[in-house]
Design a protein around this motif. Structure first.
Motif, short mmCIF file in Angstrom:
data_model
loop_
_atom_site.label_atom_id
_atom_site.label_comp_id
_atom_site.label_asym_id
_atom_site.label_seq_id
_atom_site.Cartn_x
_atom_site.Cartn_y
_atom_site.Cartn_z
N ALA A 240 1.11 -1.00 -0.23
CA ALA A 240 -0.04 -0.22 0.03
C ALA A 240 0.75 1.20 -0.06
O ALA A 240 1.93 1.21 0.89
N ASP A 241 0.91 2.46 -0.73
CA ASP A 241 1.33 3.45 -0.66
C ASP A 241 0.39 3.95 0.04
O ASP A 241 -0.66 5.01 -0.06
N LEU A 242 0.84 4.64 1.43
CA LEU A 242 0.62 6.06 2.13
C LEU A 242 0.32 7.38 2.31
O LEU A 242 -0.26 8.26 2.64
N ALA A 243 0.76 7.38 0.53
CA ALA A 243 1.00 8.75 0.20
C ALA A 243 -0.10 9.10 -0.17
O ALA A 243 -0.34 9.92 -1.35
N SER A 244 -1.20 8.00 -0.95
CA SER A 244 -2.45 8.48 -1.77
C SER A 244 -3.61 8.06 -0.71
O SER A 244 -4.53 8.26 -0.93
N ALA A 245 -3.64 7.39 0.65
CA ALA A 245 -4.52 6.53 1.53
C ALA A 245 -4.16 7.39 2.96
O ALA A 245 -2.78 7.13 3.35
N PRO A 250 -5.74 1.96 4.54
CA PRO A 250 -4.89 1.94 3.44
C PRO A 250 -5.29 0.82 2.30
O PRO A 250 -6.18 -0.12 2.67
N VAL A 251 -4.28 0.83 1.24
CA VAL A 251 -5.21 0.57 -0.14
C VAL A 251 -3.96 -0.59 -0.64
O VAL A 251 -3.25 -0.23 -1.11
N LEU A 252 -4.19 -1.42 0.46
CA LEU A 252 -3.70 -3.13 0.07
C LEU A 252 -3.64 -3.56 -1.71
O LEU A 252 -5.04 -4.34 -1.83
N ARG A 253 -2.67 -3.68 -2.71
CA ARG A 253 -2.82 -3.88 -3.41
C ARG A 253 -1.80 -5.88 -3.26
O ARG A 253 -0.64 -5.44 -3.01
#
Length: 682
Positions: A240-245, A250-253
């Motif tokens: 997940a990128d914490l810069a975007s959520a 967190p958006v876990l891909r």
């Protein structure tokens, strides 16, 4: 007419006359344990080398020992244990060099039963998360301490088991992700905790039963979440990128989910995702990918697989313009440390102090790399890999101290099915064949690494030999070697150990009466299964915190997590395989037999293998063993499977090896040759 089909075994029909010993708190069990304790004390008092071994072990662990440091906010954090300390204590060092104690387990618990299991400072160094457990149960408490005052800043978090802690950057406020691994309260997964901020937030519930969650935060931005599937060499991985959520959502891909892949990930200073992985490489390789396209189809190989040596650990160091991957391999117990440039492919070896073990390779934000080194004669030492490629001890105290000389020989034996099994033998230079301890583990795909053991070194200095059988079931030759000795094939590991013992005797390394098998946990299962199959194999056996009842293992300790390693009793074919080698049941099925002398150790706080295993195995052996050789149970309270106070560890080691000495004929008059005196080899 068709004959009747054979009856398949059922767990409910397998005889189990000592099931009552699974409850240690019943009056009947308490009386039985007290009798065993009295027998052990009486026997131990007769072992000639006990005091000498204990004194030598204590001398060998007297040096100051540090953990690798972590620098945060201009402060340096590390653990330190000095001569006379029972446990390491967490310290902080300011820029002027002034050192303060942040947490001392003995000050917290004068009884010495509390251990410091994990710790992690916040990015600015103002706080540190400290996990402790008590009595060996490995279910602990997570506290947040102020670095300035060394006092807790909020109520503790209870019910954690070796929780990973990943602090968020300071601009998110004091907060961290942590994991809950226990199923007892149904809260297994990754949680966000805001210091002083109320209830925790579940950000990733575990997706499957009996998985082990993990969490890391890299470069103050990239959240890595894993779920390991028992012992099956596979895990799921999300990014997940914490810069975007926001941190709470967190958006876990998925990087890889539901695939037969085991990966450990990091993010380099160049912004790429680096993965140590079994994908396309059973002995592991290192790949890189862009975080925007993290799936295996987009991976680029950085460090190739070596078909003879598993790749163990790695760290990504340097800066965005000159990234370096520092990695380790283990070649039959001996570590190699190397550095590779992902851009050019240039690869160089890092000179090590000797032939030993490298562990805990870590890179700081400034590019500094630290790792731990140890060998049979060198205690665990923190080393720093400098930019010029040189290696120096940390803290910088000059060259490593002098060490005794120990010889290592790499041999091999042929097992029952023609497979060649490596055997490593250690001895003092010029030591003649004689009393030998043969060790094996052979489980969970773990390779044997030859680090420092004060107990082994004391045994060698007393004139004994020490051998290791790299049996199937371990990870010495990668995943295939593990799987060849796992599940329904676990008996191969037992038979490999039998072959190694026969080989040492046949090669003149020792005699039957001078051979002692030794193993702990899964290794304890192997040595007990070996003598249950071949009672004439050796003179003695040390089985420390062993598995023994393989029909009930899923109901004891963490056994329910280990069905990938051993199989499950609910499957008739698995159960038949388990019964074939289960030491407890093989002994109960045997007629009265002359077994080797046996020392079992059990710890009442053991939440992994459960002390019911050694209790029941001891009872079965006492029922079936004939002859003068003793069957002993060393039972210890207030400790578990893992770390303990130094004095208690020394007493356990001295007891076990004094037992081996008494049974194999290692006497106070058999000393090492003059060549084992400390020498200036470095």
């Amino acid at each position: 007419m068709l004959s009747n089909p054979p009856l398949l075994p059922s767990p409910d029909t397998v005889p189990d006359p000592y099931r009552w010993l699974e409850r240690s708190d019943s009056p009947r069990s308490a009386r039985w344990i007290a009798e065993r304790e009295a027998e052990f004390r009486s026997a131990a008092a007769t072992w000639p080398l006990r005091a000498a071994l204990a004194a030598d072990i204590r001398r060998l662990v007297s040096a100051t020992q540090w953990s690798p440091p972590r620098r945060r906010g201009g402060l340096l954090f590390a653990t330190r244990r000095d001569d006379g300390d029972e446990h390491p204590r967490l310290v902080v060092v300011d820029p002027s060099g002034r050192e303060r104690v942040l947490f001392d387990p003995v000050a917290h618990d004068p009884g010495g039963t509390t251990t410091l299991d994990a710790w992690e400072p916040s990015p600015d160094g103002s706080l540190v998360a400290v996990q402790t457990s008590r009595g060996g149960v490995e279910r602990g408490t997570l506290r947040v301490l102020s670095t300035a005052t060394a006092r807790p800043v909020e109520p503790a978090i209870a019910g954690v088991r070796y929780a990973h802690v990943a602090w968020l950057p300071a601009h998110h406020g004091p907060a961290f992700y942590f994991v809950r691994r226990d199923d007892s309260d149904g809260r297994r997964g990754v949680w966000l905790h805001r210091v002083g901020g109320g209830a925790d937030t579940l950000v990733h519930p575990c997706q499957a039963a009996r998985t082990v969650p993990g969490v890391r935060l890299r470069r103050d931005r990239w959240l890595l979440v894993t779920e390991s599937h028992g012992t099956g060499h596979s895990n799921d991985l999300w990014l997940a990128d914490l810069a975007s959520a926001p941190p709470e959502a967190p958006v876990l891909r998925p990087v890889h989910v539901g695939r037969d892949i085991e990966s450990e990930a990091d993010v380099g200073p160049d912004g790429l995702l680096y993965l140590r992985t079994t994908h396309g490489a059973p002995l592991r390789r290192i790949c890189a990918a862009a975080p925007a396209e993290p799936a295996p189809e987009h991976w680029r190989e950085v460090v190739p697989e070596d078909p003879e040596a598993p790749l163990d650990g790695f760290a990504v160091a340097g800066d965005a313009a000159a990234v370096e991957v520092v990695y380790t391999r283990t070649r039959l117990g001996i570590s190699e440390l190397r550095v590779r440039s992902p851009r050019t492919g240039a690869d160089r070896a890092v000179p090590l102090p000797g032939e030993g073990m490298v562990a805990q390779v870590a890179a700081e934000a400034d590019g500094t790399v630290h790792f731990c080194y140890a060998d049979v004669a060198t205690p665990l030492t923190v080393c720093e890999l400098r930019p010029d490629g040189a290696v120096a001890p940390w803290p910088d105290a000059g060259p490593l101290p002098e060490r005794p000389r120990i010889e290592r020989r790499a041999l091999s034996c042929v097992s029952f099915d023609g497979v060649r099994v490596p055997v490593t033998v250690f001895a003092a230079p010029g030591a003649p064949p004689g009393p030998t301890i043969l060790h094996a583990y052979g489980g969970f795909g773990r390779p044997r690494q030859f680090g420092f053991s004060a107990t082994v070194l004391a045994w060698l200095r007393a004139g004994g030999r020490y051998a290791v059988a790299h049996v199937r079931g371990g990870g010495d030759r990668g995943r295939a070697w593990h799987l060849a000795g796992a599940g329904r094939h676990k008996v191969r590991a037992v038979r490999d150990l039998v072959a190694a013992a026969d080989f040492l005797v046949g090669a003149g390394e020792c005699t039957r009466d001078g051979l002692c098998l030794s193993g702990g946990s899964t290794g304890g299962l192997l040595v007990l299964a070996a003598i249950a199959r071949r009672p004439d194999l050796c003179a003695a056996v040390i089985a420390s915190a062993p598995l023994a009842d393989m029909v009930r293992f899923q109901r004891l300790g963490l056994g329910s997590m280990w069905t990938r390693e051993f199989g499950t009793v609910t499957d008739p074919d698995d159960l038949a395989a388990l019964l074939d080698y289960s030491p407890y049941h093989r002994v109960l099925r045997s007629p009265p037999t002359r077994y080797p002398a046996v020392l079992l150790t059990g710890f009442d706080g053991d939440t992994r293998t459960d002390a019911a295993h050694p209790r029941k195995m001891c009872a079965a052996l006492l029922e079936r063993a004939t002859g003068p050789r003793p069957v002993l149970l060393r039972y210890e309270r207030g400790v578990g499977h893992g770390p303990r106070a130094v004095t208690r560890a020394i007493e356990l080691a001295a007891d076990a090896h004094a037992f081996a000495a008494a049974q194999t004929g290692l006497s106070p008059t058999r000393r090492t040759p003059a060549g084992t005196a400390p020498t200036a080899e470095r």
